[in-house]
Design a protein around this motif. Structure first.
Motif, mmCIF file in Angstrom:
data_model
loop_
_atom_site.group_PDB
_atom_site.id
_atom_site.type_symbol
_atom_site.label_atom_id
_atom_site.label_comp_id
_atom_site.label_asym_id
_atom_site.label_seq_id
_atom_site.Cartn_x
_atom_site.Cartn_y
_atom_site.Cartn_z
ATOM 1 N N HIS A 125 24.554 -22.783 40.468
ATOM 2 C CA HIS A 125 24.672 -22.121 39.970
ATOM 3 C C HIS A 125 25.731 -21.169 41.267
ATOM 4 C CE1 HIS A 125 21.306 -23.200 37.514
ATOM 5 N NE2 HIS A 125 20.080 -23.604 39.072
ATOM 6 N N ASP A 126 25.474 -20.600 39.325
ATOM 7 C CA ASP A 126 27.125 -18.955 40.452
ATOM 8 C C ASP A 126 25.676 -18.321 41.197
ATOM 9 O OD1 ASP A 126 29.072 -20.125 38.912
ATOM 10 O OD2 ASP A 126 28.682 -19.499 36.864
ATOM 11 N N SER A 127 27.121 -17.348 42.194
ATOM 12 C CA SER A 127 26.335 -16.627 42.531
ATOM 13 C C SER A 127 26.605 -15.224 42.480
ATOM 14 C CB SER A 127 27.604 -16.381 43.840
ATOM 15 O OG SER A 127 28.371 -16.416 43.959
ATOM 16 N N PRO A 128 25.689 -14.232 42.944
ATOM 17 C CA PRO A 128 26.436 -12.890 41.818
ATOM 18 C C PRO A 128 27.972 -12.061 41.789
ATOM 19 C CG PRO A 128 24.215 -12.817 43.619
ATOM 20 C CD PRO A 128 24.557 -13.863 43.846
ATOM 21 N N ARG A 129 27.742 -12.754 42.900
ATOM 22 C CA ARG A 129 29.558 -12.611 43.377
ATOM 23 C C ARG A 129 31.238 -12.824 42.405
ATOM 24 N NH1 ARG A 129 33.949 -11.797 45.764
ATOM 25 N NH2 ARG A 129 36.016 -12.602 46.261
ATOM 26 N N THR A 130 30.200 -14.459 41.497
ATOM 27 C CA THR A 130 31.938 -15.586 41.346
ATOM 28 C C THR A 130 30.654 -15.198 39.426
ATOM 29 O OG1 THR A 130 30.018 -17.486 41.547
ATOM 30 C CG2 THR A 130 32.135 -16.128 43.473
ATOM 31 N N TYR A 153 37.448 -2.339 32.204
ATOM 32 C CA TYR A 153 36.602 -2.958 33.341
ATOM 33 C C TYR A 153 35.640 -4.667 32.799
ATOM 34 C CZ TYR A 153 31.355 -2.267 35.041
ATOM 35 O OH TYR A 153 30.665 -2.804 35.907
ATOM 36 N N GLY A 154 35.882 -5.001 31.538
ATOM 37 C CA GLY A 154 35.812 -6.906 31.116
ATOM 38 C C GLY A 154 37.003 -7.402 32.280
ATOM 39 N N ILE A 155 37.911 -6.734 32.119
ATOM 40 C CA ILE A 155 38.786 -8.228 32.771
ATOM 41 C C ILE A 155 38.899 -7.919 34.415
ATOM 42 C CG2 ILE A 155 41.401 -7.767 33.122
ATOM 43 C CD1 ILE A 155 41.881 -7.012 30.482
ATOM 44 N N LEU A 156 38.248 -6.927 34.931
ATOM 45 C CA LEU A 156 38.123 -6.456 36.890
ATOM 46 C C LEU A 156 37.316 -7.873 36.268
ATOM 47 C CD1 LEU A 156 39.006 -2.853 36.974
ATOM 48 C CD2 LEU A 156 40.687 -4.625 37.273
ATOM 49 N N ALA A 157 36.371 -8.185 35.870
ATOM 50 C CA ALA A 157 34.840 -8.881 35.993
ATOM 51 C C ALA A 157 35.575 -10.156 36.102
ATOM 52 C CB ALA A 157 33.673 -8.586 35.181
ATOM 53 N N LEU A 158 36.905 -10.719 35.669
ATOM 54 C CA LEU A 158 36.856 -12.017 35.578
ATOM 55 C C LEU A 158 38.167 -12.158 36.442
ATOM 56 C CD1 LEU A 158 37.860 -12.762 31.608
ATOM 57 C CD2 LEU A 158 36.121 -13.728 32.901
ATOM 58 N N LEU A 159 38.653 -11.056 36.562
ATOM 59 C CA LEU A 159 39.978 -11.477 37.768
ATOM 60 C C LEU A 159 38.699 -11.899 39.350
ATOM 61 C CD1 LEU A 159 41.975 -8.010 37.347
ATOM 62 C CD2 LEU A 159 42.151 -11.477 37.051
ATOM 63 N N ASP A 160 38.163 -10.858 39.284
ATOM 64 C CA ASP A 160 36.768 -11.079 40.579
ATOM 65 C C ASP A 160 36.702 -12.308 40.944
ATOM 66 O OD1 ASP A 160 35.945 -9.394 42.573
ATOM 67 O OD2 ASP A 160 33.533 -10.675 41.559
ATOM 68 N N ARG A 161 36.086 -12.634 39.411
ATOM 69 C CA ARG A 161 35.597 -14.592 39.681
ATOM 70 C C ARG A 161 37.432 -15.523 40.300
ATOM 71 N NH1 ARG A 161 33.911 -18.779 39.418
ATOM 72 N NH2 ARG A 161 31.796 -19.692 38.196
ATOM 73 N N MET A 162 38.071 -14.995 38.750
ATOM 74 C CA MET A 162 39.274 -15.659 39.534
ATOM 75 C C MET A 162 39.620 -15.393 41.066
ATOM 76 S SD MET A 162 42.789 -15.086 37.877
ATOM 77 C CE MET A 162 42.181 -15.558 35.872
ATOM 78 N N GLY A 163 39.432 -14.478 41.686
ATOM 79 C CA GLY A 163 39.796 -14.008 42.921
ATOM 80 C C GLY A 163 39.001 -15.265 44.248
ATOM 81 N N THR A 164 38.358 -15.793 43.503
ATOM 82 C CA THR A 164 37.532 -17.395 44.888
ATOM 83 C C THR A 164 38.065 -17.917 44.640
ATOM 84 O OG1 THR A 164 36.022 -17.921 42.115
ATOM 85 C CG2 THR A 164 34.935 -15.969 43.560
ATOM 86 N N VAL A 165 39.316 -18.119 43.636
ATOM 87 C CA VAL A 165 39.992 -19.249 43.270
ATOM 88 C C VAL A 165 41.724 -18.873 44.063
ATOM 89 C CG1 VAL A 165 41.023 -21.069 42.120
ATOM 90 C CG2 VAL A 165 39.238 -20.839 41.755
#
Length: 204
Positions: A2-7, A53-65
């Motif tokens: 499962h995805d963590s809250p961060r991702t 705001y939504g884009i930044l959330a996608l970027l936070d997810r992308m930042g894991t990779v």
């Protein structure tokens, strides 16, 4: 796994991924002679930060990779907010002060540096943010490939819809951009195959 809250992408951010481009698309219906006007300009000015705001959330997810790529794109996105909202304010004040397109451009010519910083030079930053976001999603495959491809297509077509101010072209591009963000909001992003391994040695 499962995805963590961060991702994971929070519900509010997913709502913004839909509300932002939807509001932006709605602003086109308020154009008058190719200008945003007070109503359209207000909608644009409010839609861009919601969308971002939504884009930044996608970027936070992308930042894991792609951490460095995502970090640089976050900064670009914030400048893109300023530029995008500025065009909305321009349309608002044009109608408030009773200025036509020629008068507005003539007034801006009196302030070439500041007008350049707020409008002409930074204007491409928001579509550039979308283009790089789409490229990052294609690279990480955290969302279906068509999502990244449609975002890139919308970003490339964006100037063609706004510079000549042709309403029918703008409506088409608005739909092209709304569709992938709607998919992104409804579909939980998955960990890229290039993502970090979990403690069992498998890719998450």
């Amino acid at each position: 796994m499962h995805d963590s809250p961060r991702t994971s992408v929070p519900l509010l951010a997913r709502a913004c991924l839909v509300a932002g481009p939807l509001l932006f698309a709605a602003s086109t219906f308020f154009w008058h002679d190719g200008r945003y006007g007070a109503t359209g300009g207000t909608i644009v000015a409010l839609s861009v930060p919601v969308w971002t705001y939504g884009i930044l959330a996608l970027l936070d997810r992308m930042g894991t990779v792609l951490p460095r790529y995502a970090a640089a794109l976050r900064l670009l996105a914030l400048f893109g907010v300023v530029a995008g909202a500025a065009f909305g304010f321009q349309g608002f004040f044009e109608q408030v002060y009773g200025m036509d397109a020629a008068g507005s451009l003539a007034a801006l010519e009196q302030h070439p540096v500041t007008a350049g910083l707020l409008l002409w030079w930074t204007g491409p930053l928001f579509p550039l943010t979308l283009l790089l976001l789409g490229a990052g999603l294609i690279r990480t495959r955290q969302l279906p490939l068509p999502v990244g491809l449609l975002i890139c297509a919308g970003a490339v077509l964006f100037p063609a819809s706004r510079i000549p101010r042709a309403e029918w072209i703008a409506h088409i591009v608005d739909v092209v951009l709304l569709a992938p963000f709607l998919i992104a909001a409804l579909r939980q992003p998955r960990q890229s195959a290039a993502g970090p391994a979990d403690t069992s040695g498998r890719r998450s």
